[in-house]
Scaffold this motif. Structure first.
Motif, mmCIF file in Angstrom:
data_model
loop_
_atom_site.group_PDB
_atom_site.id
_atom_site.type_symbol
_atom_site.label_atom_id
_atom_site.label_comp_id
_atom_site.label_asym_id
_atom_site.label_seq_id
_atom_site.Cartn_x
_atom_site.Cartn_y
_atom_site.Cartn_z
ATOM 1 N N VAL A 29 72.596 -16.914 35.729
ATOM 2 C CA VAL A 29 73.308 -15.695 35.334
ATOM 3 C C VAL A 29 73.311 -15.726 33.569
ATOM 4 C CG1 VAL A 29 75.713 -14.646 34.954
ATOM 5 C CG2 VAL A 29 75.038 -15.631 37.078
ATOM 6 N N ASP A 30 73.347 -14.705 32.892
ATOM 7 C CA ASP A 30 73.444 -15.138 31.553
ATOM 8 C C ASP A 30 73.985 -13.748 30.937
ATOM 9 O OD1 ASP A 30 72.321 -17.301 29.447
ATOM 10 O OD2 ASP A 30 72.845 -15.405 28.484
ATOM 11 N N LYS A 31 74.947 -13.714 30.007
ATOM 12 C CA LYS A 31 75.305 -12.677 29.284
ATOM 13 C C LYS A 31 74.297 -11.742 28.230
ATOM 14 C CE LYS A 31 80.129 -12.861 29.589
ATOM 15 N NZ LYS A 31 80.065 -12.591 30.971
ATOM 16 N N SER A 34 68.908 -9.337 27.245
ATOM 17 C CA SER A 34 67.562 -9.367 26.917
ATOM 18 C C SER A 34 66.633 -10.387 27.433
ATOM 19 C CB SER A 34 67.041 -9.262 25.300
ATOM 20 O OG SER A 34 67.654 -10.552 24.810
ATOM 21 N N LYS A 35 67.429 -11.723 27.431
ATOM 22 C CA LYS A 35 66.835 -13.078 28.245
ATOM 23 C C LYS A 35 66.721 -12.759 29.688
ATOM 24 C CE LYS A 35 68.215 -17.162 26.295
ATOM 25 N NZ LYS A 35 69.207 -18.339 25.926
ATOM 26 N N ILE A 36 67.618 -12.031 30.188
ATOM 27 C CA ILE A 36 67.409 -11.724 31.705
ATOM 28 C C ILE A 36 66.301 -10.792 32.044
ATOM 29 C CG2 ILE A 36 68.789 -10.939 33.726
ATOM 30 C CD1 ILE A 36 69.680 -13.698 32.929
ATOM 31 N N GLY A 85 76.370 -22.907 25.929
ATOM 32 C CA GLY A 85 76.564 -23.678 24.615
ATOM 33 C C GLY A 85 77.845 -24.416 24.358
ATOM 34 N N THR A 86 77.864 -25.364 23.713
ATOM 35 C CA THR A 86 79.078 -26.219 23.113
ATOM 36 C C THR A 86 78.789 -26.244 21.732
ATOM 37 O OG1 THR A 86 78.439 -27.990 24.253
ATOM 38 C CG2 THR A 86 80.206 -26.745 25.410
ATOM 39 N N PRO A 87 78.547 -25.495 20.964
ATOM 40 C CA PRO A 87 77.939 -25.867 19.433
ATOM 41 C C PRO A 87 79.315 -26.398 18.688
ATOM 42 C CG PRO A 87 78.483 -23.432 19.824
ATOM 43 C CD PRO A 87 78.622 -24.192 21.112
ATOM 44 N N ARG A 154 65.549 -34.173 28.332
ATOM 45 C CA ARG A 154 65.256 -34.004 26.898
ATOM 46 C C ARG A 154 64.275 -32.704 26.737
ATOM 47 N NH1 ARG A 154 61.778 -39.163 26.984
ATOM 48 N NH2 ARG A 154 61.852 -38.377 29.028
ATOM 49 N N GLU A 155 64.592 -31.725 25.994
ATOM 50 C CA GLU A 155 63.651 -30.692 25.538
ATOM 51 C C GLU A 155 62.242 -31.270 25.541
ATOM 52 O OE1 GLU A 155 65.215 -28.255 22.635
ATOM 53 O OE2 GLU A 155 66.904 -28.278 23.451
ATOM 54 N N GLY A 156 61.016 -30.577 25.992
ATOM 55 C CA GLY A 156 59.726 -31.169 25.890
ATOM 56 C C GLY A 156 59.436 -31.877 26.909
ATOM 57 N N PRO A 265 73.210 -34.054 16.450
ATOM 58 C CA PRO A 265 74.151 -33.913 15.434
ATOM 59 C C PRO A 265 75.285 -33.373 16.163
ATOM 60 C CG PRO A 265 71.931 -32.922 15.119
ATOM 61 C CD PRO A 265 71.685 -33.499 16.460
ATOM 62 N N LYS A 266 75.467 -32.467 16.747
ATOM 63 C CA LYS A 266 76.809 -32.077 17.112
ATOM 64 C C LYS A 266 77.690 -32.798 18.001
ATOM 65 C CE LYS A 266 75.661 -29.259 21.538
ATOM 66 N NZ LYS A 266 76.433 -30.036 22.410
ATOM 67 N N ASP A 267 77.060 -33.574 19.137
ATOM 68 C CA ASP A 267 77.438 -34.614 19.954
ATOM 69 C C ASP A 267 78.272 -35.829 19.150
ATOM 70 O OD1 ASP A 267 77.104 -32.659 21.761
ATOM 71 O OD2 ASP A 267 75.424 -33.805 22.837
HETATM 72 P P1 NAD Z 1 71.551 -22.554 25.096
HETATM 73 O O1 NAD Z 1 72.214 -22.229 23.863
HETATM 74 O O2 NAD Z 1 69.912 -22.675 25.213
HETATM 75 O O3 NAD Z 1 71.935 -21.631 26.483
HETATM 76 C C1 NAD Z 1 73.453 -21.378 26.582
HETATM 77 C C2 NAD Z 1 73.245 -20.012 27.286
HETATM 78 O O4 NAD Z 1 74.649 -19.709 27.952
HETATM 79 C C3 NAD Z 1 72.733 -18.689 26.403
HETATM 80 O O5 NAD Z 1 71.720 -18.133 27.123
HETATM 81 C C4 NAD Z 1 74.048 -17.953 26.361
HETATM 82 O O6 NAD Z 1 73.887 -16.334 26.194
HETATM 83 C C5 NAD Z 1 74.758 -18.123 27.690
HETATM 84 N N1 NAD Z 1 76.282 -18.008 27.828
HETATM 85 C C6 NAD Z 1 77.074 -18.042 26.819
HETATM 86 N N2 NAD Z 1 78.173 -17.792 27.700
HETATM 87 C C7 NAD Z 1 78.169 -17.433 28.626
HETATM 88 C C8 NAD Z 1 79.111 -16.780 29.915
HETATM 89 N N3 NAD Z 1 80.123 -16.453 29.808
HETATM 90 N N4 NAD Z 1 78.321 -16.157 30.827
HETATM 91 C C9 NAD Z 1 76.928 -16.305 31.236
HETATM 92 N N5 NAD Z 1 76.182 -16.875 30.160
HETATM 93 C C10 NAD Z 1 76.622 -17.297 29.017
HETATM 94 O O7 NAD Z 1 72.161 -24.068 25.291
HETATM 95 P P2 NAD Z 1 71.581 -25.123 26.023
HETATM 96 O O8 NAD Z 1 70.823 -25.939 24.974
HETATM 97 O O9 NAD Z 1 70.946 -25.025 27.222
HETATM 98 O O10 NAD Z 1 72.756 -26.162 26.152
HETATM 99 C C11 NAD Z 1 73.804 -25.961 27.030
HETATM 100 C C12 NAD Z 1 74.662 -27.180 27.083
HETATM 101 O O11 NAD Z 1 74.020 -28.297 27.871
HETATM 102 C C13 NAD Z 1 75.294 -27.518 25.739
HETATM 103 O O12 NAD Z 1 76.443 -28.009 26.056
HETATM 104 C C14 NAD Z 1 74.537 -28.767 25.411
HETATM 105 O O13 NAD Z 1 74.990 -29.703 24.432
HETATM 106 C C15 NAD Z 1 73.983 -29.342 26.733
HETATM 107 N N6 NAD Z 1 72.740 -30.056 26.779
HETATM 108 C C16 NAD Z 1 71.779 -29.729 26.054
HETATM 109 C C17 NAD Z 1 70.383 -30.170 26.247
HETATM 110 C C18 NAD Z 1 69.362 -29.570 25.519
HETATM 111 O O14 NAD Z 1 68.244 -30.619 25.353
HETATM 112 N N7 NAD Z 1 69.142 -28.590 24.840
HETATM 113 C C19 NAD Z 1 70.536 -31.420 27.046
HETATM 114 C C20 NAD Z 1 71.533 -31.937 27.580
HETATM 115 C C21 NAD Z 1 72.788 -31.125 27.555
#
Ligand code: NAD
Length: 434
Positions: A29-31, A34-36, A85-87, A154-156, A265-267
């Protein structure tokens, strides 16, 4: 098992596709409509190797679907994952939990029958308690358990990391929830992946402690690189010399321009805030945050110095913009500090990245984007390598030599040999190597 994944970003989409591949029925699910829409058309909104095929196979098999409407997905789910996300919160650096709490409220309104609510997002200690309170308050009759299950991918290399992880951490005191989590991760039990069951608070802290430790390791070797430059030693040999000690380990000891990306950086910053609030500062992490931020800014000065101290009117060909190879993620990438500093100093920057230029365009202005590595450096006064994509490791150096107007190469990832580059007639500057 039926899974609802709230948030379909780098973590949610990979986790959702992998759980589907394990045999579960997953709705992502995503808000972001356009992504969906793109996902429904079979397009993958991010660059992650192997993800397109994995998503296609599981959609085809009827185990993976995408929606903006959370209702049915949540009502029918055994487990609802929060992967939003948790920016960093603007202004104070605490983790911004507004997306997590909004998702918790929405889940509370829609859940039906016993539901395990799993926080996959990286969240500070105590967030699970707050998620539980929000659900209890919104839906006093709900039958649920809140679990912490941080993600370490890890991304990648995300699919491999999810399917063959070093460990899975599950934080909960509920035996019913543990049963659901065991079932979800059952294919990994077969691989003998260590699954750590802890309290929720411990699990939440494990994620931050892991990222902070890795950030310390990177920052340590970066400072050793500076010291190597000052005393005429070679940081790659120092890395190898210490890394072969099993207590230290060889990974994460590559000197470079400072860590970036969507997590470290954020963590690290959020951990320092949690620690200060708890009256128990983590001074080593405070220092790492500060040293790393300064390092990213200092990399532009390194380039300027390599170019004789003045870049006014000069053209710099930049290879690599993403925070690391094999991703299009630009969040907190070192390039975001380095390139503006170079343009402010009067340089014209022409950059190329294989996957992240569409993201970079949203964040970086005042530079030109090139169609290839060679187009970026054509007629430039210097070539600067910021991200170590494989294709930059194997450049035709004769062509580089003829393309560049000068012979200056600044390699912030140490991907070429100083001896070889010198032999070829380049003025080659790397990180922590004579
Ligand atoms: P992201 O920004 O790529 O994705 C988050 C998604 O959540 C977005 O598409 C946004 O539209 C959606 N969203 C927000 N609120 C919503 C809601 N109420 N209902 C439905 N969709 C909603 O973020 P990410 O990189 O996937 O990171 C997500 C979490 O995982 C963060 O806490 C991050 O710290 C953690 N994390 C990320 C990574 C990484 O490599 N990216 C690795 C480990 C942990």
């Amino acid at each position: 098992m039926r899974v609802a994944m709230i948030g379909t970003g780098y973590v949610g989409l990979v986790s959702g596709a992998c759980f589907a591949d394990f045999g579960h029925v997953v709705t992502c699910v995503d808000k972001d409509a356009s992504k969906i829409d793109r996902l429904k058309k079979g397009e993958i909104p991010i660059f992650e190797p192997g993800l397109d095929a994995l998503v296609a196979q599981n959609v085809e098999a009827g185990r993976l679907a995408f929606t903006t409407e959370a209702k049915d997905a949540i009502a029918s789910a055994d487990a609802v994952f929060i992967a939003v996300g948790t920016p960093s919160r603007r202004g104070d650096g605490h983790a911004d939990l507004s997306y997590v709490y909004a998702a918790a409220k929405e889940i509370a309104e829609l859940m039906d029958g016993f539901t395990v609510v799993v926080t996959k997002s990286t969240v500070p200690v105590g967030t699970g308690d707050e998620v539980e309170a929000i659900i209890r308050e919104t839906n006093p009759d709900a039958d649920f358990a809140v679990v912490s299950n941080p993600e370490f991918l890890r991304e990648g290399a995300a699919i491999k990391d999810f399917k063959i992880p070093d460990r899975v951490v599950v934080g909960t005191d509920s035996e019913r929830a543990r049963e659901v989590m065991r079932e979800l991760y059952r294919p990994l039990f077969l691989n003998e992946t260590p699954i750590l069951f802890t309290s929720r608070r411990t699990s939440e802290l494990i994620k931050y402690a892991a990222n902070a430790f890795l950030a310390v390791k990177i920052t340590f070797i970066n400072e050793m690189a500076d010291l190597c430059e000052a005393v005429g030693a070679n940081v790659q040999e120092v890395s190898r010399g210490i890394g072969l000690d099993g207590r230290i380990g060889r990974k994460f000891l590559n000197a470079g321009p400072g860590y970036g990306g969507s997590c470290f950086p954020k963590d690290t910053l959020a951990l320092t805030k949690t620690a200060n609030d708890a009256g128990c500062p983590v001074r080593i992490v405070d220092t790492v945050v500060e040293v790393n931020a300064a390092r990213k800014r200092a990399m532009a000065d390194k380039v300027i110095k390599a170019m004789g101290g003045d870049v006014k009117g000069k053209t710099i060909g930049v290879l690599g913009l993403a925070f690391k190879p094999n991703t299009d993620d630009m969040r907190d990438a070192p390039s975001l500090d380095i390139i503006p500093a170079l343009t402010e100093a009067g340089a014209t920057v022409r950059a190329y990245d294989p996957e992240s230029m569409h993201e970079a365009e949203k964040l970086l202005s005042g530079l030109d984007y090139a169609e290839s590595a060679y187009a970026a450096i054509d007629g430039a006064d210097a070539m600067v390598i910021i991200t170590e994509w494989d294709q930059f490791r194997a450049l035709d150096l004769d062509r580089v030599k003829t393309s560049l107007k000068s012979d200056i190469v600044v390699d912030l990832r140490n991907i070429y040999s100083p001896e070889d580059m010198a032999k070829r007639g380049f003025t080659y500057i790397s990180v922590g190597r004579p």
